[in-house]
Scaffold this motif. Structure first.
Motif, PDB file in Angstrom:
ATOM      1  N   CYS A 106       0.823  -1.213   0.000  1.00  0.00           N
ATOM      2  CA  CYS A 106       0.000   0.000   0.000  1.00  0.00           C
ATOM      3  C   CYS A 106       0.856   1.261   0.000  1.00  0.00           C
ATOM      4  N   ASP A 107       0.269   2.292  -0.551  1.00  0.00           N
ATOM      5  CA  ASP A 107       0.870   3.629  -0.600  1.00  0.00           C
ATOM      6  C   ASP A 107      -0.135   4.568   0.053  1.00  0.00           C
ATOM      7  N   ILE A 108      -0.038   4.707   1.377  1.00  0.00           N
ATOM      8  CA  ILE A 108      -1.103   5.363   2.153  1.00  0.00           C
ATOM      9  C   ILE A 108      -0.610   6.624   2.878  1.00  0.00           C
ATOM     10  N   GLY A 109       0.577   7.096   2.504  1.00  0.00           N
ATOM     11  CA  GLY A 109       1.116   8.266   3.206  1.00  0.00           C
ATOM     12  C   GLY A 109       1.472   7.935   4.633  1.00  0.00           C
ATOM     13  N   TRP A 110       2.135   6.782   4.818  1.00  0.00           N
ATOM     14  CA  TRP A 110       2.435   6.256   6.154  1.00  0.00           C
ATOM     15  C   TRP A 110       3.764   6.784   6.680  1.00  0.00           C
TER      16      TRP A 110
END
Length: 475
Positions: free
Chosen positions: A268-272
């Motif tokens: 995932c690319d969720i701004g983590w």
């Protein structure tokens, strides 16, 4: 989604790399960002943003319960139920997750799904997060243990990595050297290990029984000796200290995720971000034209790529570059951003030397409200106490100090020896050493008073509690 999804927030750890704002008694999840929301509040909102969720579990230290409860109450969320699992001390993530899984199995059944989230992470892309959760739930319903892999944006040496073949996990690897981290990133097969998980209750307990049965057995014994309180919108499970001490101290990764053959990953690319250092926190939000982030009243002259935070004092900065400057009422940190991971060394040294700056701020939160140390000397200490409406301190006594209470605003109900009295604004009472006493706010506004302590010893451990409505005394 057919199974009930229960977000489970793990709220532990000291966040020692974010000292002096994060301390043992006020850890990283309670840090407020520029929008005045704490990391913990953002975790609550993240959990409740998922469709169909109205129950949430928070696993935290017993001493942090009331502050955690206040953080949730401040959000004023409706139609929710909060469930707390209160640990007497930290025992790592395997113990926390097994406790939560057994609790959820009892409350919601074997097919319920745990979504394990950290209380001190930041996720900026909410839609992508919810999409990742949907994928994870489908995998969990098929009997998989799911972890969330973050697509790397740079060769980070401070995170563990997950190697994947599609959605199947090939292996977990420890924090690499920079050259290896670059190879991982270039390959496209590796993801940062986020420390977030999703699994059915029966699946995780079955896998733990197979690979780490001593954790399951010891937590089961602890739960049988633990106390539970239940209300209309809240439940508390307070873990028994004597039996919890017997639970192995091991992470969920080591206990089962690295051993099981049913582990999947959702890339995932969720701004983590795990906000693991001041350098990481300085990258959150907007910077000025010179790359500076300033959370203070400040004037800057020829300053570049700096993070400046001050709660009270004005900051003037000249000719600086790549620094972190964090000022609190009782401690100041100045560090090169490239060495921000080493802030932990200051925290550790303070703790080893018995300096309470590792543990407490000048303002300390208690179940009944808070107190702020205004002045501290060898023979006297001055505090400002703020007691919430209905707040009630324990019935207590001190061996070595006397106290003088002056009410600044509100009304105080006071037990002083054999007397019980109301003390109004601008009135005071004196409590000699050895006297049983109690302070209570019977009103509807905050009670504010000044406490002047005097005596040979003024430590917070000079307290004998006889009665307490917050469960700090064995009945």
């Amino acid at each position: 989604m057919t199974s009930k999804l229960i977000p489970t927030i793990l709220c532990g750890g000291a966040g020692s790399r974010l000292w002096p704002v994060s301390r043992e008694g006020h850890p990283k999840p309670f840090i407020r960002l520029a929008d005045n929301q704490s990391l913990l509040q953002k975790s609550f909102l993240r959990g409740f943003s998922i469709d169909g969720v109205n129950d949430i579990i928070t696993v935290t230290n017993r001493e942090l319960f009331f502050q955690t409860e206040d953080e949730l109450a401040e959000l004023k969320l409706k139609n929710i139920r909060s469930n707390y699992i209160l640990e007497p001390f930290g025992r790592n993530t395997a113990a926390a997750i097994v406790s939560a899984a057994m609790y959820v199995r009892k409350e919601f059944g074997d097919d319920a799904i745990l979504l394990v989230l950290a209380a001190d992470h930041l996720i900026s892309n909410k839609e992508a997060f919810r999409a990742a959760v949907d994928k994870a739930v489908k995998l969990a319903e098929s009997g998989r243990l799911v972890t969330f892999g973050i697509k790397p944006t740079h060769p980070e040496t401070g995170y563990g990595y997950i190697e994947a073949n599609g959605s199947d996990v090939v292996r977990f690897v420890e924090k690499p050297e920079i050259k290896v981290a670059q190879e991982y990133m270039d390959s496209g097969r590796f993801y940062w290990n986020s420390g977030m998980f999703c699994f059915r209750v029966d699946t995780i307990l079955q896998e733990l029984e197979a690979y780490c049965p001593d954790v399951v057995a010891s937590v089961k014994m602890c739960l049988s000796a633990s106390k539970e309180l239940s209300g209309e919108k809240q439940k508390q499970l307070s873990l028994d200290a004597d039996t919890f001490r017997l639970v192995p101290d091991i992470s969920i990764d080591y206990a089962v995720m690295e051993k099981s053959n049913v582990v999947s990953v959702v890339p995932c690319d969720i701004g983590w971000s795990d906000i693991g250092s001041w350098a990481a926190l300085s990258a959150v939000g907007e910077s000025d034209e010179n790359g500076n982030r300033v959370e203070a009243e400040a004037l800057l002259e020829n300053v570049k790529n700096c993070y400046i935070k001050s709660e009270e004092r004005f900051v003037g900065a000249i000719g600086l570059e790549n620094l972190v400057i964090v000022d609190t009422p009782d401690a100041l940190l100045v560090a090169n951003k490239d060495y921000s991971q080493d802030v932990k060394k200051i925290y550790t040294t303070l703790k080893q030397n018995g300096n309470e700056l590792y543990k407490w701020h000048r303002t300390v939160y208690r179940p009944w409200g808070s107190y702020t140390v205004l002045e501290n000397s060898d023979r006297f200490k001055i505090k400002r106490l703020e007691v919430k409406p209905g707040g009630r301190l324990s019935l207590q006594m001190h061996h070595h100090r006397s106290e003088h209470w002056i009410v600044v605003s509100g009304m105080a109900k006071v037990v002083n020896g054999e007397q019980e009295m109301l003390v109004n604004t601008n009135e005071s009472t004196y409590i000699p050493a050895g006297h049983r006493h109690r302070l209570e706010n019977p009103g509807v506004i905050n009670l504010v008073l000044i406490e002047v302590q005097s005596g040979e010893y003024l430590g917070e451990d000079d307290i004998v509690r006889f009665q307490d409505v917050y469960g700090r005394v064995e009945q």
